[in-house]
Design an enzyme around this catalytic site. Structure first.
Site, PDB file in Angstrom:
ATOM      1  N   ASP A  33       0.849  -1.199   0.000  1.00  0.00           N
ATOM      2  CA  ASP A  33       0.000   0.000   0.000  1.00  0.00           C
ATOM      3  C   ASP A  33       0.882   1.245   0.000  1.00  0.00           C
ATOM      4  O   ASP A  33       2.062   1.185   0.336  1.00  0.00           O
ATOM      5  CB  ASP A  33      -0.921   0.012   1.234  1.00  0.00           C
ATOM      6  CG  ASP A  33      -1.868   1.207   1.205  1.00  0.00           C
ATOM      7  OD1 ASP A  33      -2.560   1.387   0.182  1.00  0.00           O
ATOM      8  OD2 ASP A  33      -1.893   1.982   2.170  1.00  0.00           O
ATOM      9  N   SER A  34       0.256   2.364  -0.344  1.00  0.00           N
ATOM     10  CA  SER A  34       0.975   3.639  -0.305  1.00  0.00           C
ATOM     11  C   SER A  34       1.317   4.030   1.135  1.00  0.00           C
ATOM     12  O   SER A  34       2.185   4.882   1.333  1.00  0.00           O
ATOM     13  CB  SER A  34       0.111   4.731  -0.934  1.00  0.00           C
ATOM     14  OG  SER A  34      -1.132   4.800  -0.262  1.00  0.00           O
TER      15      SER A  34
ATOM     16  N   TYR B 183      -0.637   8.522  -2.710  1.00  0.00           N
ATOM     17  CA  TYR B 183      -0.562   8.179  -4.133  1.00  0.00           C
ATOM     18  C   TYR B 183      -1.752   8.796  -4.875  1.00  0.00           C
ATOM     19  O   TYR B 183      -1.702   8.975  -6.085  1.00  0.00           O
ATOM     20  CB  TYR B 183      -0.620   6.659  -4.310  1.00  0.00           C
ATOM     21  CG  TYR B 183       0.672   5.922  -4.094  1.00  0.00           C
ATOM     22  CD1 TYR B 183       1.772   6.518  -3.464  1.00  0.00           C
ATOM     23  CD2 TYR B 183       0.800   4.602  -4.527  1.00  0.00           C
ATOM     24  CE1 TYR B 183       2.950   5.800  -3.270  1.00  0.00           C
ATOM     25  CE2 TYR B 183       1.970   3.890  -4.345  1.00  0.00           C
ATOM     26  CZ  TYR B 183       3.050   4.486  -3.710  1.00  0.00           C
ATOM     27  OH  TYR B 183       4.202   3.772  -3.528  1.00  0.00           O
TER      28      TYR B 183
ATOM     29  N   CYS C  19      -3.660  -1.082  -2.243  1.00  0.00           N
ATOM     30  CA  CYS C  19      -3.909   0.323  -2.577  1.00  0.00           C
ATOM     31  C   CYS C  19      -4.792   0.410  -3.831  1.00  0.00           C
ATOM     32  O   CYS C  19      -4.416  -0.086  -4.899  1.00  0.00           O
ATOM     33  CB  CYS C  19      -2.565   1.002  -2.829  1.00  0.00           C
ATOM     34  SG  CYS C  19      -2.708   2.738  -3.207  1.00  0.00           S
TER      35      CYS C  19
ATOM     36  N   GLU D   5      -6.734   9.773   8.705  1.00  0.00           N
ATOM     37  CA  GLU D   5      -5.386   9.721   9.293  1.00  0.00           C
ATOM     38  C   GLU D   5      -5.277  10.637  10.515  1.00  0.00           C
ATOM     39  O   GLU D   5      -4.432  10.413  11.389  1.00  0.00           O
ATOM     40  CB  GLU D   5      -4.327  10.035   8.237  1.00  0.00           C
ATOM     41  CG  GLU D   5      -4.294   8.921   7.206  1.00  0.00           C
ATOM     42  CD  GLU D   5      -3.050   8.869   6.355  1.00  0.00           C
ATOM     43  OE1 GLU D   5      -2.168   9.723   6.493  1.00  0.00           O
ATOM     44  OE2 GLU D   5      -2.994   7.940   5.511  1.00  0.00           O
TER      45      GLU D   5
ATOM     46  N   CYS E 278     -11.262   2.936  -1.682  1.00  0.00           N
ATOM     47  CA  CYS E 278     -10.039   3.513  -1.113  1.00  0.00           C
ATOM     48  C   CYS E 278      -9.782   2.810   0.217  1.00  0.00           C
ATOM     49  O   CYS E 278     -10.731   2.531   0.962  1.00  0.00           O
ATOM     50  CB  CYS E 278     -10.222   5.015  -0.890  1.00  0.00           C
ATOM     51  SG  CYS E 278      -8.837   5.777  -0.012  1.00  0.00           S
TER      52      CYS E 278
ATOM     53  N   HIS F  43      -8.755   3.673   3.040  1.00  0.00           N
ATOM     54  CA  HIS F  43      -9.082   4.309   4.319  1.00  0.00           C
ATOM     55  C   HIS F  43     -10.572   4.253   4.662  1.00  0.00           C
ATOM     56  O   HIS F  43     -10.942   4.401   5.823  1.00  0.00           O
ATOM     57  CB  HIS F  43      -8.668   5.778   4.295  1.00  0.00           C
ATOM     58  CG  HIS F  43      -7.182   5.994   4.309  1.00  0.00           C
ATOM     59  ND1 HIS F  43      -6.346   5.433   3.366  1.00  0.00           N
ATOM     60  CD2 HIS F  43      -6.400   6.704   5.150  1.00  0.00           C
ATOM     61  CE1 HIS F  43      -5.103   5.800   3.625  1.00  0.00           C
ATOM     62  NE2 HIS F  43      -5.110   6.570   4.700  1.00  0.00           N
TER      63      HIS F  43
HETATM   64  N1  DGL Z   1      -4.116   3.810  -0.453  1.00  0.00           N
HETATM   65  C1  DGL Z   1      -4.763   4.831  -1.249  1.00  0.00           C
HETATM   66  C2  DGL Z   1      -5.954   4.198  -2.002  1.00  0.00           C
HETATM   67  O1  DGL Z   1      -6.490   3.194  -1.613  1.00  0.00           O
HETATM   68  C3  DGL Z   1      -5.248   5.998  -0.404  1.00  0.00           C
HETATM   69  C4  DGL Z   1      -4.123   6.829   0.190  1.00  0.00           C
HETATM   70  C5  DGL Z   1      -3.260   7.503  -0.858  1.00  0.00           C
HETATM   71  O2  DGL Z   1      -3.762   8.374  -1.617  1.00  0.00           O
HETATM   72  O3  DGL Z   1      -2.076   7.163  -0.934  1.00  0.00           O
HETATM   73  O4  DGL Z   1      -6.352   4.730  -3.004  1.00  0.00           O
END
Ligand code: DGL
Length: 274
Positions: A12-13, A44, A75, A152, A187, A189
């Site tokens: 993941d990012s 990301y 991600c 976050e 996403c 989160h």
């Molecule tokens: N992990 C990213 C996603 O699921 C969200 C956080 C980011 O933008 O890095 O799209």
């Protein structure tokens, strides 16, 4: 049913992919997990496809070098923008989150109309739209860039987050999409906001969590029966986790605990070779 303990790499990012790891662990406790969070480069969601692909491919290499036998691209942004490149650069099977989420959404929608919420980059790629159209489902994609920083910040049940979500969903479930009956959380989160989103979304809407859908696909892929009935104690103690982060280990432990719901201990700092 396999008896060997697989090593699953999760990329993941940053921290958000821990929602996918959590689902994986609960469905597949008899595996070991390597989790890579590119915390030095997040988010990301606002980056270009080329940049995301470059980072994601090197992260996938690192996970493979450390022993991952299967890669889960937790991600949504990396899946949407770079899955093809990650697959092309990997020597192990790779599973992204978009196809499992789209599959589940299409199975859940009786009116064949769904709303997908995601980052700007995921929405611009139209990865969910294309995956849903291929299943004869009409989709409205809605970028919700404020939700990642709010999560976050730990503002999971906060009036500001509720207000922001109300505005986003109000705009998404409008203009011909009032009848959409599924909301896809596109996403990493957003699963943390599920209770809030349930309150804010129109009452007839089913929430599809791509983290959950992906964990099911991984379980099927490993031919492991989902073990939802195993005891909480087993789920806590069986899997071994190792975490790699490109930024502060301390911060990863802190935010990681919020996403996982328990302490995150074995965290190592790594640099990403590009
Ligand atoms: N992990 C990213 C996603 O699921 C969200 C956080 C980011 O933008 O890095 O799209």
């Amino acid at each position: 049913m396999t008896t060997r303990r697989p090593t699953i790499g999760v990329f993941d990012s940053g921290f958000g992919g821990l929602t996918v790891l959590k689902e994986l662990v609960s469905l597949i406790p008899n595996a070991d997990y390597l989790y890579f969070g590119d915390t030095a480069r997040l988010p990301y969601g606002s980056k270009s496809a080329d940049t995301v692909a470059r980072y994601a491919v090197s992260a996938a290499h690192l996970l493979e070098e450390r022993g991952a036998e299967l890669l889960v691209i937790a991600c949504n942004t990396a899946t949407a923008l770079a899955l093809d490149k990650i697959v092309a650069g990997s020597h192990v099977p790779v599973i992204g989150v978009v196809e499992p989420g789209a599959n589940r959404a299409s199975a859940c929608s009786t009116v064949h109309k769904v709303v997908v919420i995601a980052t700007e980059a995921t929405v611009s790629s139209h990865a969910y739209l294309k995956a849903l159209e291929a299943r004869a489902v009409e989709a409205r994609e809605k970028a919700c860039p404020l939700l990642v920083p709010l999560v976050e910040e730990g503002w999971i049940e906060h009036p500001v987050t509720e207000q922001v979500a109300r505005i986003y969903l109000g705009e998404a479930f409008a203009d011909g999409f009032q009848s959409a009956d599924v909301l896809v959380l596109g996403c990493t989160h957003y699963p943390l906001l599920k209770p809030l989103l349930h309150r804010v979304a129109p009452p007839h809407v089913t929430i599809v969590d791509s983290a959950e859908s992906t964990a099911r696909v991984v379980a099927e892929r490993l031919s492991i029966e989902p073990v939802a009935s195993s005891s909480a104690e087993e789920r806590r103690t069986l899997p071994r986790h190792r975490f790699f982060a490109t930024d502060s280990v301390e911060k990863f432990r802190r935010l990681g605990a919020m996403f996982m719901g328990h302490s995150v201990d074995d965290v190592q700092h790594v640099d990403l070779k590009e």
